[in-house]
Motif scaffolding. Sequence first.
Motif, PDB file in Angstrom:
ATOM      1  N   MET A  13       0.816  -1.213   0.000  1.00  0.00           N
ATOM      2  CA  MET A  13       0.000   0.000   0.000  1.00  0.00           C
ATOM      3  C   MET A  13       0.849   1.263   0.000  1.00  0.00           C
ATOM      4  SD  MET A  13      -3.069  -1.001   2.610  1.00  0.00           S
ATOM      5  CE  MET A  13      -3.560   0.708   2.737  1.00  0.00           C
ATOM      6  N   GLY A  14       2.140   1.085   0.290  1.00  0.00           N
ATOM      7  CA  GLY A  14       3.013   2.239   0.318  1.00  0.00           C
ATOM      8  C   GLY A  14       3.547   2.632  -1.042  1.00  0.00           C
ATOM      9  N   THR A  15       3.241   1.882  -2.092  1.00  0.00           N
ATOM     10  CA  THR A  15       3.750   2.192  -3.423  1.00  0.00           C
ATOM     11  C   THR A  15       2.713   2.981  -4.211  1.00  0.00           C
ATOM     12  OG1 THR A  15       2.857   0.197  -4.428  1.00  0.00           O
ATOM     13  CG2 THR A  15       5.014   0.029  -3.381  1.00  0.00           C
ATOM     14  N   PRO A  16       3.153   3.765  -5.203  1.00  0.00           N
ATOM     15  CA  PRO A  16       2.180   4.493  -6.028  1.00  0.00           C
ATOM     16  C   PRO A  16       1.186   3.567  -6.723  1.00  0.00           C
ATOM     17  CG  PRO A  16       4.395   5.360  -6.356  1.00  0.00           C
ATOM     18  CD  PRO A  16       4.550   4.125  -5.530  1.00  0.00           C
ATOM     19  N   VAL A  17       1.670   2.426  -7.232  1.00  0.00           N
ATOM     20  CA  VAL A  17       0.749   1.519  -7.919  1.00  0.00           C
ATOM     21  C   VAL A  17      -0.304   0.979  -6.953  1.00  0.00           C
ATOM     22  CG1 VAL A  17       0.577  -0.606  -9.257  1.00  0.00           C
ATOM     23  CG2 VAL A  17       2.522   0.914  -9.596  1.00  0.00           C
ATOM     24  N   ARG A  26      -1.493   2.462  -4.342  1.00  0.00           N
ATOM     25  CA  ARG A  26      -2.482   3.525  -4.083  1.00  0.00           C
ATOM     26  C   ARG A  26      -3.417   3.707  -5.270  1.00  0.00           C
ATOM     27  NH1 ARG A  26       2.120   5.767  -1.372  1.00  0.00           N
ATOM     28  NH2 ARG A  26       2.771   6.899  -3.241  1.00  0.00           N
ATOM     29  N   TRP A  27      -2.890   3.562  -6.494  1.00  0.00           N
ATOM     30  CA  TRP A  27      -3.755   3.663  -7.673  1.00  0.00           C
ATOM     31  C   TRP A  27      -4.778   2.531  -7.705  1.00  0.00           C
ATOM     32  CZ3 TRP A  27      -4.579   7.906  -9.953  1.00  0.00           C
ATOM     33  CH2 TRP A  27      -3.578   8.822 -10.233  1.00  0.00           C
ATOM     34  N   ALA A  85      -5.097  -7.739   3.867  1.00  0.00           N
ATOM     35  CA  ALA A  85      -6.161  -7.452   4.826  1.00  0.00           C
ATOM     36  C   ALA A  85      -6.288  -5.953   5.065  1.00  0.00           C
ATOM     37  CB  ALA A  85      -5.904  -8.183   6.140  1.00  0.00           C
ATOM     38  N   ARG A  86      -5.146  -5.277   5.160  1.00  0.00           N
ATOM     39  CA  ARG A  86      -5.189  -3.825   5.356  1.00  0.00           C
ATOM     40  C   ARG A  86      -5.801  -3.129   4.143  1.00  0.00           C
ATOM     41  NH1 ARG A  86       0.027   0.111   5.581  1.00  0.00           N
ATOM     42  NH2 ARG A  86      -1.066   2.079   5.936  1.00  0.00           N
ATOM     43  N   ALA A  87      -5.436  -3.579   2.940  1.00  0.00           N
ATOM     44  CA  ALA A  87      -5.988  -2.974   1.727  1.00  0.00           C
ATOM     45  C   ALA A  87      -7.494  -3.198   1.644  1.00  0.00           C
ATOM     46  CB  ALA A  87      -5.293  -3.556   0.497  1.00  0.00           C
ATOM     47  N   VAL A  88      -7.928  -4.421   1.955  1.00  0.00           N
ATOM     48  CA  VAL A  88      -9.364  -4.696   1.945  1.00  0.00           C
ATOM     49  C   VAL A  88     -10.072  -3.848   2.990  1.00  0.00           C
ATOM     50  CG1 VAL A  88     -11.111  -6.473   2.374  1.00  0.00           C
ATOM     51  CG2 VAL A  88      -9.102  -7.019   1.005  1.00  0.00           C
ATOM     52  N   GLY A  89      -9.436  -3.637   4.145  1.00  0.00           N
ATOM     53  CA  GLY A  89     -10.036  -2.793   5.171  1.00  0.00           C
ATOM     54  C   GLY A  89     -10.221  -1.361   4.701  1.00  0.00           C
ATOM     55  N   GLY A 133       5.002  -7.931 -10.559  1.00  0.00           N
ATOM     56  CA  GLY A 133       5.337  -6.961  -9.531  1.00  0.00           C
ATOM     57  C   GLY A 133       4.308  -6.889  -8.438  1.00  0.00           C
ATOM     58  N   ARG A 134       4.433  -7.698  -7.372  1.00  0.00           N
ATOM     59  CA  ARG A 134       3.497  -7.626  -6.265  1.00  0.00           C
ATOM     60  C   ARG A 134       3.603  -6.259  -5.610  1.00  0.00           C
ATOM     61  NH1 ARG A 134      -0.168 -11.321  -6.610  1.00  0.00           N
ATOM     62  NH2 ARG A 134      -0.384 -11.579  -4.381  1.00  0.00           N
ATOM     63  N   LEU A 135       2.487  -5.787  -5.057  1.00  0.00           N
ATOM     64  CA  LEU A 135       2.428  -4.423  -4.574  1.00  0.00           C
ATOM     65  C   LEU A 135       2.582  -4.358  -3.065  1.00  0.00           C
ATOM     66  CD1 LEU A 135      -0.596  -3.320  -6.721  1.00  0.00           C
ATOM     67  CD2 LEU A 135       1.805  -3.298  -7.311  1.00  0.00           C
ATOM     68  N   GLY A 136       2.794  -3.157  -2.561  1.00  0.00           N
ATOM     69  CA  GLY A 136       2.819  -2.945  -1.131  1.00  0.00           C
ATOM     70  C   GLY A 136       4.194  -3.217  -0.541  1.00  0.00           C
TER      71      GLY A 136
END
Length: 643
Positions: A1-5, A7-8, A131-135, A502-505
């Motif tokens: 979640m800390g990457t620009p992608v 967040r997009w 889980a944090r992203a889904v939250g 490229g996995r995110l976060g």
Amino acid sequence: MGTPVGRWVLFTTVLGSGMAMLDSTVVNVALPRIGRDLDADMAVLQWTVNAYMLTLAGLILLGGALGDRYGRRKVFVLGVCWFAVGSLLCGIAPNAGVLIAARALQGIGGALLTPGSLALIQASFHPDDRARAVGVWSGLGGVGAAVGPFLGGWLVDGPGWRWVFLLNVPLAALCVPVALRHVPESRDAREHAGRFDVLGALLGALSLALLTYALIAAPGQGASPVVVGAAVAGVLLGAAFVRLEKRLDDPMLPPEIFASRQFTAVNLVTVCVYAAFAGFFFLAALQLQVVAGYSALGAGAALLPTTVLMLLLSARSGALGERIGPRVPLTVGPLLCAGGMLLMLRVGEGASYVRDVLPAVVVLGLGMVTLVAPLTATVLGAVDAGRAGLASGINNAAARAAGLIAVAALPLLTGMGPSAYRSAAEFGSTFRRAMPVCAGVLVVGSLLAFLTVRRPPVAACHPECRVACGVSGPPLERDRGGGMPAAGGNRPARGHAADVPGRLGPMSIHENLLGGPAPTHLPDDPEPRELLAQGTAPADVAAKYPTSSLAWAQLADDAFDAGRTVESYAYARTGYHRGLDSLRRAGWKGHGPVPWEHEPNRGFLRALHALARAAQAIGEQAEYERCTTFLRDSSPLAADTLG
């Protein structure tokens, strides 16, 4: 979640699903104005709501499976475009027929984008960040649901009801290019040998459509041949749907999933609860405007406390349900909702908001808070972790189908005529008959929960959506491996790590271990080890010591040996995180060895080994490589011993 992608991806999915969430909450407050402007009767208002729910409920399982096979971003973008076109047609509809047809098109778009938005998050974020992203996704969606009635009322009173629909067009125009530019594509890595259960989806939708038509047409036409014929045809098509699902190898609705009594019981509770909710919110928005004399904005704001309470308290309610079990919340919650609906009987001409309306919606909101999150958790806990997405999809579709039938049937059951909403006296009298009916359905749901619902096993799959704000259906969940094996795929889905470039976060904590002092506090105390050595069942040890990584590792090993690889993956991840939490609390900074020679470390290391093995089996290759690298670097002896 800390990457620009990252967040997009979140921005895009929140924007897309927010359109559908907004639409489900804003349309009800616009109904009186739609009826007046189009010179429409009560049946048109019912179809304005039901045409959307019909196609959404009938196709939502198919929409999830399409994304898994053909590309989640592709199907999500298609859903957003489809929804926008339907919204545009609703906004410019010259008559009731065009409006109803456009609402049905909107529902198709919703069936594609609603599961697609969650699927993109599941496929794009590393499991440690998922889980944090889904939250965040569910929380922001809840904000949209809370704002919906207020925004809808403001639009209806201001630029007009057509802007309730036209608002979706610029949102889609922003969402689509962002998705195409910034969101990575992903699809299910497994080979799809079976076909989609398109025939099953069509039979189910046609059955619901004919039954809905019969219920809506009956007040005006009585027991005419057309009405009776539609009802009989709907029942026959429903029977054909059930028979087809039993015969197919990969059905949309696998009959064997209902072999779980808990799953069947909770879905019956869901039908009762969401039928009452749909009937209430459909009629309450009309009652506040037609009888109490509120503006559209006033009616939308009046109902706002229910959604705000869910937004603020549903996560806490879910945590409470996990501690005390689901039986009490699913028994008490519907009774509170029933009390709130009966309090709405005080709302009539000249009703005071503070004295008459607010107590009713607050009690209703507290009831919804009490039951919705535990309801979702119990549905997921009633099936294997590999079927979480399927179970959630069935539960969501059941809720929407129940709402569809309720909106169609309530006017018939309460004697509401075609022009009832034009007369305050006539509508008020039928509303007073409808609220006890809704409350009675909720009492039936409460009794069902009390008699049938039991606590799920300790290792049951838990919801990732902690915020539940939808009033038309429970939140959707995905399989813990990533997929939603519905509409032509009832097998547990494999993971997708190898398919997403490229996995995110942020990277998992075990990706950059540099060496340093060993932790002084270790994950497992001696007692769980002693119980396991004495032959105590791992599930019993995990129930008694839920933070024991060793017990979860043993559960993961047993599940893997039995061929339940997705379940093993879920157990192993739990054990890994339990051990990791213990190390963090002891002051571990994410580096340093965790030596196998120290016996208490072995639970954490065994859980990590089980996670690597299960991750490789379900296709999470990147996860497998991270786990094996950590084992080799931090504890070579553990890597050699565990293989």
